[in-house]
Scaffold this motif. Sequence first.
Motif, short mmCIF file in Angstrom:
data_model
loop_
_atom_site.label_atom_id
_atom_site.label_comp_id
_atom_site.label_asym_id
_atom_site.label_seq_id
_atom_site.Cartn_x
_atom_site.Cartn_y
_atom_site.Cartn_z
N ALA A 48 -24.69 54.82 -6.01
CA ALA A 48 -26.09 54.93 -5.63
C ALA A 48 -26.26 55.82 -4.40
O ALA A 48 -27.25 56.55 -4.27
CB ALA A 48 -26.68 53.55 -5.37
N ALA A 49 -25.28 55.78 -3.49
CA ALA A 49 -25.33 56.66 -2.32
C ALA A 49 -25.09 58.11 -2.71
O ALA A 49 -25.72 59.03 -2.16
CB ALA A 49 -24.30 56.21 -1.29
N ILE A 50 -24.19 58.33 -3.66
CA ILE A 50 -23.98 59.69 -4.16
C ILE A 50 -25.28 60.23 -4.74
O ILE A 50 -25.70 61.36 -4.47
CB ILE A 50 -22.86 59.73 -5.21
CG1 ILE A 50 -21.54 59.23 -4.62
CG2 ILE A 50 -22.69 61.15 -5.76
CD1 ILE A 50 -20.42 59.08 -5.64
N ARG A 51 -25.94 59.39 -5.53
CA ARG A 51 -27.19 59.83 -6.15
C ARG A 51 -28.26 60.10 -5.08
O ARG A 51 -29.00 61.08 -5.18
CB ARG A 51 -27.67 58.78 -7.15
CG ARG A 51 -28.97 59.15 -7.81
CD ARG A 51 -28.98 58.84 -9.27
NE ARG A 51 -30.19 59.35 -9.90
CZ ARG A 51 -30.39 59.45 -11.19
NH1 ARG A 51 -29.43 59.09 -12.03
NH2 ARG A 51 -31.50 59.92 -11.68
N LEU A 52 -28.35 59.27 -4.07
CA LEU A 52 -29.33 59.50 -3.01
C LEU A 52 -29.03 60.79 -2.25
O LEU A 52 -29.94 61.48 -1.79
CB LEU A 52 -29.35 58.32 -2.05
CG LEU A 52 -30.16 57.11 -2.50
CD1 LEU A 52 -29.97 55.95 -1.54
CD2 LEU A 52 -31.65 57.46 -2.62
N SER A 53 -27.76 61.15 -2.14
CA SER A 53 -27.43 62.41 -1.47
C SER A 53 -27.93 63.61 -2.27
O SER A 53 -28.32 64.63 -1.69
CB SER A 53 -25.92 62.51 -1.25
OG SER A 53 -25.23 62.71 -2.47
#
Length: 409
Positions: free
Chosen positions: A308-313
């Motif tokens: 989810a953090a990768i996607r937010l980046s």
Amino acid sequence: MHAWPASDVPALPGKGRDLRIHDTATGGPVTVDPGPVARIYVCGITPYDATHIGHAATYNAFDLVQRVWLDTKRQVQYVQNVTDIDDPLLERAARDGEDWTGLAERETALFREDMTALRMLPPQHYIGAVEAIPGIVPLVERLCESGAAYVLDGDVYFSVEADPHFGEVSGLDAEAMRLLSAERGGDPERPGKKNPLDPMLWMAAREGEPDWDGGSLGRGRPGWHIECVAIALDHLGMGFDVQGGGSDLAFPHHEMGASHAQALTGEYPFAKAYVHAGMVALDGAKMSKSKGNLVFVSTLRRAGVDPAAIRLSLLAHHYRADWEWTDQVLDEAVARLARWRAAVSRPDGPAAQDLVEEVREALSNDLDAPAALAAVDRWAARQESTGGTDEGAPGVVSRTVDALLGVAL
């Protein structure tokens, strides 16, 4: 070829807005107004290396397109290919002393894992170039019969002059096209071609390389552009809504594909809108398999980074922008994810429905994901400052972030 499992997309109250998006062919925004079923084709990977952040950014953009359409209560017909036979794949297999089919299968499987982890919605039709060959051969034969293609030393080339609309996708002049053709897999210097820009449709069999029965074309393998045309025409037909990919595909790939299809059918256009995502750089240069300056999604996942953090980046950058991956980009995404998860752990409050509309508005405006993220940030800040004590509809925000941004809180 199978795709990957789909994550559930929550239904939101009300109805989303129609998508207004930048069209490369016209150079400006267009309102995409599909019928009850929206049709999209996105060019897939050549599976000779793992999924890097540049790939993920491109597929994230077109995942957003699907989510906006689904929010308008439309169905989506999504098609993606896998170029599982091409020179770069054969070259990598030869370099590593590996069977090319095993390499393609392994990297395609890893791509599926990455897409699943990032909650990218899968295509309904996920088609490899090899499995598409029986449908490609008749198209090349038809182009030969109509005079839109010709044979040169056993190889078959498309004549770009057969399509009066050639050049309208990228809007480039002949010299710019020639330079890009040489950089991106073309052979503009080959003697005997009618036009230096003419692309190969069918490569005659080469010693030591795989080949297939091409009927009247002889044994060989398909060119790059006709692969996607055959798959798109088979599953979507002419005039589908969006042709998508990275900005490096506008020429030659999407330009040539459009001309192939238009010459085959006599219809125009191949796609109603050509949408291209920007490039992601690392250490000052575009991420590239040939340069080896890559950040792999699978490496980040193995290091314990929340997908989810990768996607937010990825969402923190407008899809058309070129940007650079840094540790700070990821650190900011990790911190944002933590703030959002803390905020949704409190009651939503009446402002939650307002947020739904803000996110809808942002995404309908050329997929402005940074504006959508800013709206959620403001809501999360209010939650923190008020303690989240208002009574509301619990879960509206988390469902909105999940449905429209693909981020599970």
